[in-house]
Enzyme design. Structure first.
Site, short mmCIF file in Angstrom:
data_model
loop_
_atom_site.label_atom_id
_atom_site.label_comp_id
_atom_site.label_asym_id
_atom_site.label_seq_id
_atom_site.Cartn_x
_atom_site.Cartn_y
_atom_site.Cartn_z
N SER A 134 0.76 -1.07 0.04
CA SER A 134 -0.02 0.12 -0.26
C SER A 134 0.77 1.33 0.06
O SER A 134 0.21 2.26 -0.01
CB SER A 134 -0.80 0.13 1.02
N ASN A 144 -3.65 -2.57 12.40
CA ASN A 144 -4.80 -2.69 12.24
C ASN A 144 -5.47 -1.27 12.86
O ASN A 144 -6.14 -0.61 12.10
CB ASN A 144 -5.48 -4.02 12.56
N THR A 177 -38.85 25.39 -15.45
CA THR A 177 -39.28 23.98 -15.31
C THR A 177 -39.50 23.04 -16.61
O THR A 177 -39.75 23.64 -17.39
CB THR A 177 -40.59 23.70 -14.34
N HIS A 178 -38.84 22.05 -16.33
CA HIS A 178 -38.56 21.04 -17.63
C HIS A 178 -37.78 21.77 -18.66
O HIS A 178 -37.86 21.46 -19.91
CB HIS A 178 -40.05 20.81 -18.27
N SER A 181 -11.98 26.09 -30.85
CA SER A 181 -11.72 24.97 -31.51
C SER A 181 -10.48 25.05 -32.73
O SER A 181 -9.93 26.08 -32.86
CB SER A 181 -12.93 24.82 -32.52
N ASN A 233 -15.76 27.69 -26.51
CA ASN A 233 -16.20 26.54 -25.77
C ASN A 233 -16.15 26.43 -24.06
O ASN A 233 -15.20 26.90 -23.75
CB ASN A 233 -15.46 25.14 -26.39
N TYR A 292 -10.46 -6.91 10.98
CA TYR A 292 -9.78 -6.31 9.97
C TYR A 292 -9.59 -7.24 8.82
O TYR A 292 -9.41 -8.51 9.01
CB TYR A 292 -8.15 -5.98 10.31
N GLN A 307 -7.46 -2.11 2.72
CA GLN A 307 -6.52 -1.63 2.10
C GLN A 307 -6.91 -0.84 0.77
O GLN A 307 -6.60 0.13 0.61
CB GLN A 307 -5.21 -2.30 1.98
N1 ARG Z 1 -1.55 -1.45 4.82
C1 ARG Z 1 -2.60 -1.91 5.26
C2 ARG Z 1 -4.06 -1.24 5.09
O1 ARG Z 1 -3.83 -0.05 4.35
C3 ARG Z 1 -2.57 -1.48 6.79
C4 ARG Z 1 -1.87 -2.68 7.86
C5 ARG Z 1 -2.75 -3.92 8.11
N2 ARG Z 1 -1.93 -5.09 7.41
C6 ARG Z 1 -2.07 -6.19 7.97
N3 ARG Z 1 -1.63 -7.02 7.23
N4 ARG Z 1 -2.81 -6.71 9.11
O2 ARG Z 1 -4.78 -1.60 5.43
#
Ligand code: ARG
Length: 467
Positions: free
Chosen positions: A22, A108, A153-154, A275, A283, A315, A320
């Protein structure tokens, strides 16, 4: 220290690591993550969960990192995420004692906390921008209190109004958008830290203290919920999607109103394109791009909802995948918001054309029917029928609204009810005059300049209360 070296043998293959990392979008939570670690470590020291001297070394390293910025981190995809990158940095500064930092903490609860911190800041920014937007709309409305135009309206001529009245309809939509974002902010303002992986910890942590240090109203009340919930993201992106809808609708009107057919608005050259082949063209590309880009928000919202809906509590790594869509949504909205605001502020609303349209095409018809109720004692339905017939008869004869007089109305009335109306000629003329029509709508929410002024002062109160 390698996270995997205990339980697992060997590293992920490069492309698997890339696929699961991530890091790319974790940049957005770097500062929040440092602050999260600082708050947690401070609390661990205060609670005597870790030795003070080690805690202070950790804090010193985190302070250095804060000063140096994200550039000081080693960011390759062998590092799973920003949390590991920060921990690795501290380890590189003070050695294995850095590992105390992760006591009673999990990635987490950390990521859930970081996201809330970073998103709260984003919302604060957007709220500021929104208040400026509303202020600009108010100023434009003030400039156009008496500038007539026709309301639709419309997308068909309906009744006379003013540009001010129409502009304030934007302001009200923006105000509700603000309120929705603010509601989401309020619910988001609780701290998941201390949830640890999902069931808290047996260490005597102080969750009130970390919540306080991180600027939250308090801790979240259930630790499984703490690491599971991303409804704060879905809700925010929904609020942003509706705000994007407001921007899209404003852009849509600027596009239509700036056509030759409408000619009610002239967009500034800085917000127009031409254009490559048709030299005469001006435009409304910027408005079109706003209209197009805000569609991204709808897509991100659906993606986020779809990720969340199938997950069991606690979690799951799928969570992620919510994050990049969140930032895509906030970035898209942020740019669209500023651009739409500047585009609207620089657009010229054409008073002469507005009045021409307000006088054209029988937009006074409702008022004429109202007059028959008021002065002629007719039920509204009967008056509606007389005026409808008057309009179709005028159209057949090639007459305009201003050609209608008391005698004309009497003839039609005679046809329908068997009686003339005998309305005063002056009163009929006044009922047909858009200036008078607008002035007579002295009802809260209406276009009479006095009512619009009242609406403006209510909006100003709202702005002052929220500044
Ligand atoms: N990179 C993870 C996320 O964005 C956060 C960590 C949790 N990772 C894990 N393997 N429990 O959610």
């Amino acid at each position: 220290m390698n996270l995997r070296s205990g339980r697992l043998k060997g590293q992920m293959k490069g492309e698997v690591a890339d696929f699961t990392s991530s890091l790319k979008f974790d940049r957005r939570i770097f500062q929040a993550d440092v602050r999260c670690n600082q708050a947690h470590t401070t609390m661990l020291i205060e609670q005597e969960i870790i030795p003070r001297d080690i805690g202070e070394k950790i804090l010193k390293a985190l302070d250095e990192l804060e000063k140096e910025g994200i550039g000081a981190l080693k960011l390759d995809s062998a590092v799973e995420d920003i949390h590991m990158a920060v921990e690795n940095y501290v380890t590189s500064k003070i050695g294995p004692e850095a590992g105390f930092m992760h006591t009673a903490k999990s990635r987490n609860d950390q990521v859930a906390t970081d996201l809330r911190i970073a998103l709260k800041e984003e919302i604060e920014e957007i709220e500021k921008e929104l208040l400026i937007f509303i202020q600009i709309v108010i100023q434009m409305a003030r400039d156009h209190l008496n500038t007539l135009t026709v309301g639709y309206t419309h997308l068909q001529h309906a009744q006379p109004t003013t540009f001010a009245h129409h502009l304030l309809s934007y302001a009200q939509a923006l105000k509700r958008d603000y309120g929705r974002l603010h509601d989401a902010y309020q619910r988001m303002d609780l701290c998941p830290l201390g949830s640890a992986a999902l069931t808290t910890t047996s260490f005597p942590i102080n969750r009130d203290r970390t919540a306080e240090l991180l600027g939250f109203r308090g801790p979240m009340e259930n630790s499984i919920d703490g690491v599971s919930s991303r409804d704060f993201i879905a809700e925010t992106v929904f609020a942003l999607t509706l705000l994007g809808t407001t921007l899209s609708k404003i852009s849509e009107e600027l596009i239509i109103w700036s056509t030759y057919e409408f000619r009610m608005v002239e967009l500034a050259d800085e917000f127009s394109s031409t254009s490559s082949i048709m030299p005469q063209k001006k435009n409304p590309d910027v408005a079109e791009i706003v209209r197009g880009k805000t569609a991204v928000l709808n897509g991100e919202l659906v993606t986020i909802l779809t990720i969340i809906k199938s997950l069991p509590q606690s979690y799951n790594r799928d969570l992620q995948e919510v994050t990049p869509h969140l930032w895509k949504a906030t970035d898209t909205l942020h740019s669209a918001l500023k651009i739409t605001r500047e585009m609207l502020a620089s657009a010229e609303f054409k008073g002469v054309r507005g009045e021409e349209l307000a006088r054209a095409n029988f937009s006074a018809a409702t008022e004429l029917a109202d007059l028959m109720v008021r002065e002629g004692g007719l039920p509204f339905r009967t008056a509606h029928q007389i005026v409808g017939r008057t309009v179709s008869s005028a159209l057949e004869k090639g007459l305009k609204a201003e050609d209608i007089d008391a005698q004309f109305l009497d003839e039609i009335s005679q046809e329908i009810t068997g009686q003339p109306l005998k309305l005063d000629e002056d009163i009929v003329k006044r009922a047909l005059d858009p200036v008078e029509i607008v002035k007579s709508r002295q009802v809260p929410g209406g276009p009479a300049p006095s009512m619009v002024k009242e609406a403006i002062s209510n909006l100003e109160k709202f702005i002052n209360e929220n500044k």
